[in-house]
Design a protein around this motif. Structure first.
Motif, PDB file in Angstrom:
ATOM      1  N   ALA A   1       5.254  -1.931  -4.957  1.00  0.00           N
ATOM      2  CA  ALA A   1       4.134  -2.005  -4.762  1.00  0.00           C
ATOM      3  C   ALA A   1       3.106  -0.721  -5.208  1.00  0.00           C
ATOM      4  O   ALA A   1       1.403  -0.749  -4.835  1.00  0.00           O
ATOM      5  CB  ALA A   1       4.056  -1.710  -3.105  1.00  0.00           C
ATOM      6  N   CYS A   2       3.559   0.084  -5.603  1.00  0.00           N
ATOM      7  CA  CYS A   2       3.094   1.688  -6.363  1.00  0.00           C
ATOM      8  C   CYS A   2       2.113   1.047  -7.490  1.00  0.00           C
ATOM      9  O   CYS A   2       0.792   1.927  -7.710  1.00  0.00           O
ATOM     10  CB  CYS A   2       3.519   2.609  -6.485  1.00  0.00           C
ATOM     11  SG  CYS A   2       4.021   3.012  -5.116  1.00  0.00           S
ATOM     12  N   ALA A   3       3.111   0.179  -8.223  1.00  0.00           N
ATOM     13  CA  ALA A   3       2.546  -0.471  -9.304  1.00  0.00           C
ATOM     14  C   ALA A   3       0.398  -0.413  -9.525  1.00  0.00           C
ATOM     15  O   ALA A   3       0.401   0.100 -10.466  1.00  0.00           O
ATOM     16  CB  ALA A   3       3.275  -1.273 -10.443  1.00  0.00           C
ATOM     17  N   ASP A   4       0.239  -0.936  -8.839  1.00  0.00           N
ATOM     18  CA  ASP A   4      -1.064  -1.274  -8.923  1.00  0.00           C
ATOM     19  C   ASP A   4      -1.544  -1.102  -7.613  1.00  0.00           C
ATOM     20  O   ASP A   4      -3.326  -1.437  -7.294  1.00  0.00           O
ATOM     21  CB  ASP A   4      -1.605  -3.200  -9.254  1.00  0.00           C
ATOM     22  CG  ASP A   4      -0.912  -3.850  -8.548  1.00  0.00           C
ATOM     23  OD1 ASP A   4      -0.263  -3.155  -7.179  1.00  0.00           O
ATOM     24  OD2 ASP A   4      -0.816  -4.854  -7.906  1.00  0.00           O
ATOM     25  N   CYS A   5      -1.034   0.310  -6.936  1.00  0.00           N
ATOM     26  CA  CYS A   5      -1.939   0.415  -5.910  1.00  0.00           C
ATOM     27  C   CYS A   5      -3.162   1.258  -6.221  1.00  0.00           C
ATOM     28  O   CYS A   5      -3.095   2.043  -6.758  1.00  0.00           O
ATOM     29  CB  CYS A   5      -0.755   1.382  -4.984  1.00  0.00           C
ATOM     30  SG  CYS A   5      -2.147   1.802  -3.637  1.00  0.00           S
ATOM     31  N   ALA A   6      -4.250   0.816  -5.724  1.00  0.00           N
ATOM     32  CA  ALA A   6      -5.909   1.671  -5.961  1.00  0.00           C
ATOM     33  C   ALA A   6      -5.070   3.869  -5.830  1.00  0.00           C
ATOM     34  O   ALA A   6      -6.193   4.378  -5.978  1.00  0.00           O
ATOM     35  CB  ALA A   6      -6.794   1.687  -5.434  1.00  0.00           C
TER      36      ALA A   6
ATOM     37  N   LEU B   1      -3.160   9.343  -6.739  1.00  0.00           N
ATOM     38  CA  LEU B   1      -3.288  10.805  -5.411  1.00  0.00           C
ATOM     39  C   LEU B   1      -2.002  10.803  -4.504  1.00  0.00           C
ATOM     40  O   LEU B   1      -1.107  11.407  -4.027  1.00  0.00           O
ATOM     41  CB  LEU B   1      -4.101  10.043  -4.670  1.00  0.00           C
ATOM     42  CG  LEU B   1      -5.968  10.682  -4.785  1.00  0.00           C
ATOM     43  CD1 LEU B   1      -6.959   9.897  -4.217  1.00  0.00           C
ATOM     44  CD2 LEU B   1      -6.267  11.841  -5.426  1.00  0.00           C
ATOM     45  N   CYS B   2      -1.468   9.435  -4.169  1.00  0.00           N
ATOM     46  CA  CYS B   2      -0.648   9.848  -3.409  1.00  0.00           C
ATOM     47  C   CYS B   2       0.892   9.495  -4.128  1.00  0.00           C
ATOM     48  O   CYS B   2       1.702  10.405  -3.471  1.00  0.00           O
ATOM     49  CB  CYS B   2      -0.555   8.072  -2.514  1.00  0.00           C
ATOM     50  SG  CYS B   2       0.660   7.749  -1.648  1.00  0.00           S
ATOM     51  N   ARG B   3       1.092   8.924  -5.398  1.00  0.00           N
ATOM     52  CA  ARG B   3       2.704   9.591  -5.875  1.00  0.00           C
ATOM     53  C   ARG B   3       3.594   8.350  -5.661  1.00  0.00           C
ATOM     54  O   ARG B   3       4.642   9.020  -5.521  1.00  0.00           O
ATOM     55  CB  ARG B   3       2.968  10.653  -6.430  1.00  0.00           C
ATOM     56  CG  ARG B   3       1.674  11.267  -7.300  1.00  0.00           C
ATOM     57  CD  ARG B   3       1.502  12.596  -7.399  1.00  0.00           C
ATOM     58  NE  ARG B   3       0.923  12.816  -8.391  1.00  0.00           N
ATOM     59  CZ  ARG B   3       0.695  14.043  -9.596  1.00  0.00           C
ATOM     60  NH1 ARG B   3       1.444  14.389  -9.058  1.00  0.00           N
ATOM     61  NH2 ARG B   3      -0.299  14.246  -9.792  1.00  0.00           N
ATOM     62  N   GLY B   4       3.107   7.883  -4.465  1.00  0.00           N
ATOM     63  CA  GLY B   4       4.005   6.928  -4.188  1.00  0.00           C
ATOM     64  C   GLY B   4       5.056   7.323  -2.924  1.00  0.00           C
ATOM     65  O   GLY B   4       6.342   6.646  -2.269  1.00  0.00           O
ATOM     66  N   GLY B   5       3.935   7.962  -2.079  1.00  0.00           N
ATOM     67  CA  GLY B   5       4.350   8.784  -0.768  1.00  0.00           C
ATOM     68  C   GLY B   5       5.104   9.815  -0.620  1.00  0.00           C
ATOM     69  O   GLY B   5       5.462  10.647  -1.800  1.00  0.00           O
ATOM     70  N   CYS B   6       6.145  10.000   0.370  1.00  0.00           N
ATOM     71  CA  CYS B   6       7.239  11.377   0.710  1.00  0.00           C
ATOM     72  C   CYS B   6       8.059  10.209   0.179  1.00  0.00           C
ATOM     73  O   CYS B   6       8.809   9.992   0.106  1.00  0.00           O
ATOM     74  CB  CYS B   6       7.141  11.087   1.873  1.00  0.00           C
ATOM     75  SG  CYS B   6       8.257  12.531   2.114  1.00  0.00           S
TER      76      CYS B   6
ATOM     77  N   GLU C   1       8.181   3.433   4.008  1.00  0.00           N
ATOM     78  CA  GLU C   1       7.111   4.045   5.702  1.00  0.00           C
ATOM     79  C   GLU C   1       5.392   3.473   5.370  1.00  0.00           C
ATOM     80  O   GLU C   1       5.163   3.486   6.283  1.00  0.00           O
ATOM     81  CB  GLU C   1       7.523   4.861   6.401  1.00  0.00           C
ATOM     82  CG  GLU C   1       9.191   4.893   7.637  1.00  0.00           C
ATOM     83  CD  GLU C   1       9.006   6.035   7.970  1.00  0.00           C
ATOM     84  OE1 GLU C   1       7.907   6.825   7.892  1.00  0.00           O
ATOM     85  OE2 GLU C   1      10.752   6.093   8.170  1.00  0.00           O
ATOM     86  N   CYS C   2       5.300   3.216   3.905  1.00  0.00           N
ATOM     87  CA  CYS C   2       4.203   2.774   3.790  1.00  0.00           C
ATOM     88  C   CYS C   2       3.287   1.624   4.497  1.00  0.00           C
ATOM     89  O   CYS C   2       4.063   0.117   4.327  1.00  0.00           O
ATOM     90  CB  CYS C   2       3.845   3.545   2.100  1.00  0.00           C
ATOM     91  SG  CYS C   2       1.780   2.927   1.979  1.00  0.00           S
ATOM     92  N   PRO C   3       2.593   1.445   4.958  1.00  0.00           N
ATOM     93  CA  PRO C   3       2.004   0.322   5.304  1.00  0.00           C
ATOM     94  C   PRO C   3       1.353  -0.823   4.281  1.00  0.00           C
ATOM     95  O   PRO C   3       2.486  -2.072   3.886  1.00  0.00           O
ATOM     96  CB  PRO C   3       0.474   0.541   5.678  1.00  0.00           C
ATOM     97  CG  PRO C   3       0.713   1.890   6.000  1.00  0.00           C
ATOM     98  CD  PRO C   3       1.315   2.282   5.450  1.00  0.00           C
ATOM     99  N   ARG C   4       1.759   0.057   3.243  1.00  0.00           N
ATOM    100  CA  ARG C   4       1.204  -1.294   2.228  1.00  0.00           C
ATOM    101  C   ARG C   4       2.487  -1.993   1.693  1.00  0.00           C
ATOM    102  O   ARG C   4       2.524  -3.174   1.129  1.00  0.00           O
ATOM    103  CB  ARG C   4       0.613  -0.562   0.840  1.00  0.00           C
ATOM    104  CG  ARG C   4       0.723  -1.599  -0.828  1.00  0.00           C
ATOM    105  CD  ARG C   4      -0.852  -0.574  -1.802  1.00  0.00           C
ATOM    106  NE  ARG C   4      -0.359  -0.812  -2.346  1.00  0.00           N
ATOM    107  CZ  ARG C   4      -0.922  -1.942  -3.374  1.00  0.00           C
ATOM    108  NH1 ARG C   4      -1.731  -2.937  -3.099  1.00  0.00           N
ATOM    109  NH2 ARG C   4      -1.147  -2.519  -4.926  1.00  0.00           N
ATOM    110  N   VAL C   5       2.710  -0.890   1.436  1.00  0.00           N
ATOM    111  CA  VAL C   5       4.738  -1.154   1.118  1.00  0.00           C
ATOM    112  C   VAL C   5       5.666  -2.104   1.848  1.00  0.00           C
ATOM    113  O   VAL C   5       5.866  -3.395   2.109  1.00  0.00           O
ATOM    114  CB  VAL C   5       5.871  -0.075   1.213  1.00  0.00           C
ATOM    115  CG1 VAL C   5       7.443  -0.270   0.732  1.00  0.00           C
ATOM    116  CG2 VAL C   5       4.920   1.420  -0.474  1.00  0.00           C
TER     117      VAL C   5
HETATM  118  S1  SF4 Z   1       3.577   4.527  -1.174  1.00  0.00           S
HETATM  119 FE1  SF4 Z   1       1.496   3.338  -0.542  1.00  0.00          FE
HETATM  120  S2  SF4 Z   1      -0.604   4.609  -0.803  1.00  0.00           S
HETATM  121 FE2  SF4 Z   1       1.059   5.436  -2.205  1.00  0.00          FE
HETATM  122  S3  SF4 Z   1       1.364   4.769  -4.135  1.00  0.00           S
HETATM  123 FE3  SF4 Z   1       2.599   3.772  -3.171  1.00  0.00          FE
HETATM  124  S4  SF4 Z   1       1.746   1.623  -2.382  1.00  0.00           S
HETATM  125 FE4  SF4 Z   1       0.012   2.969  -2.374  1.00  0.00          FE
END
Ligand code: SF4
Ligand code: SF4
Length: 386
Positions: free
Chosen positions: A345-350, A354-359, A376-380
């Motif tokens: 889900a992170c690959a094409d996330c805008a 900044l986020c780098r994939g969450g925690c 736990e990311c809502p987009r994921v």
């Molecule tokens: S963790 Fe969620 S918000 Fe962060 S880059 Fe991945 S998809 Fe985007």
């Protein structure tokens, strides 16, 4: 100075990671423009030349980092544990402290500060254990200043508060008030913490609170913030619960629900409106929860927003002096931290840059892998694939 590329307001306290000031994301465009202009005249505590010919400056009033360069991964903040000692039973503590744990000698702490300053770090956030138990805490603050660093402290407020007057910012852990505090931290200490905030408001340079959000403390948040502000706090730092240390055991029952994670941003907005004189900030691990509301990644970048910047903007030193990417993930730092998560889900996330994939601490606990999208990311969750 011209062509300011980033302003990072405030100083992050400790016990988490880089703190992002949420209030600035709501500023109107004229206020943003005025900030850029005002930054030209701010007096400078410390300068760091950047590889691209630009410069980053540390400012004291208002506390800020101002840069003419884009983020290049050089560390600007370090978390430094100065003791293992703490006798309190807090179940969300991310380390395993010892009631009579060893303190890091002052000379060793000072040498670590000098080394961090030589690498370009601007700010050290000191913690433990309970740093108030360190017999040379005031001298530790002085050592940071001698090295040209600003220094912040997070404390339970249990201990001798006098040395804190030498710190640039002090945050008291206040997850809730009344019975909620006892439930969250394992002892009945709300009144003592509030008394510490009242005293620090008179004696410290700047006083704030750290609030770890779990299912219960999130529901009590307005009441907790009201009590903290009434006691004199001017900075409220909201932290995501991390499944590390003592917090592993009850993590599944205590972590925010998916609905609560989505409610973090609207609740922040209502708190900012209710307490206009207070800086609200969130930790690095909270970025996926805000990104889910479509906040502008360009605007977040302009205000120095940092999601998971463990291992580049942020480094951590444990009591033995071992370096890690952040306080919540031990072990050596490698290039994958700067790259972050690039798949799923992170690959094409805008918000990825900044986020780098969450925690990654959460990801490792839940999946066994460090560099996978934060489960736990809502987009994921919405895309249904980590
Ligand atoms: S963790 Fe969620 S918000 Fe962060 S880059 Fe991945 S998809 Fe985007
Ligand atoms: S792993 Fe990254 S997001 Fe999580 S606490 Fe550490 S620096 Fe912050």
């Amino acid at each position: 100075m011209s062509a300011i590329r980033r302003i990072r307001l405030g100083r992050a306290p400790n016990c988490s990671s880089l703190g992002n000031v949420v209030n600035v994301l709501l500023w109107a465009q004229p206020a943003v423009a005025a900030l850029w202009v005002a930054a030209e005249a701010w007096s400078v505590r410390r300068r760091r030349p950047e590889p691209d010919g630009g410069e980053t400056r540390a400012i004291d009033e208002p506390p800020a980092l101002v840069s003419t360069s884009p983020d290049n991964g050089a560390p600007h903040e370090a978390h430094v544990q100065v003791t293992r000692a703490c006798a309190l039973p807090c179940p969300s503590c991310h380390i395993e402290p010892e009631a009579h744990g060893a303190h890091v000698p002052l000379a060793e702490v000072a040498a670590r500060f000098d080394g961090l300053a030589a690498r370009g770090v601007f700010h050290v956030a000191v913690g433990g254990g309970e740093a108030l138990s360190h017999p040379e805490l005031g001298a530790i603050a002085d050592a940071a200043h001698r090295a040209g660093l600003s220094i912040g402290l997070t404390t339970s407020g249990v201990g001798e508060l006098a040395p804190t007057a030498r710190f640039d910012q002090v945050n008291v852990s206040l997850d809730a008030v009344g019975e909620g505090f006892r439930k969250a931290r394992g002892y009945a200490g709300a009144e003592r913490a509030l008394a510490a905030i009242r005293r620090l408001a008179r004696t410290a340079a700047r006083v704030g609170v750290n609030i770890v959000l779990d299912r219960d403390t999130f529901e009590a948040l307005p009441e907790t913030v009201a009590a903290a502000v009434a006691a004199g706090a001017v900075d409220v730092h909201l932290l995501r619960l991390k499944p590390v240390g003592r917090a592993v055991g009850e993590y599944a029952e205590r972590r925010l629900t998916a609905e609560q994670a989505m409610a973090v941003w609207p609740r922040l907005v209502s708190l900012i409106e209710r307490f206009p004189g207070v800086d609200f900030r969130v930790d690095c691990a909270m970025t996926p929860f805000l990104a889910a509301h479509g906040l502008s990644p360009q605007r977040m970048a302009a205000f120095g927003w940092t999601g998971c910047h463990g291992g580049d903007a942020l480094v951590a030193l444990d009591p033995a002096g071992a370096e890690s990417a952040c306080s919540f993930v031990s072990g050596p730092v490698d290039a994958s931290w700067r790259e972050g998560v690039t798949h799923g889900a992170c690959a094409d996330c805008a918000w990825r840059s900044l986020c780098r994939g969450g925690c990654h601490a959460v990801a490792r606990h839940l999946t066994g892998s460090l560099m996978v999208p934060d489960p736990e990311c809502p987009r994921v969750l919405a895309l249904g694939a980590a």
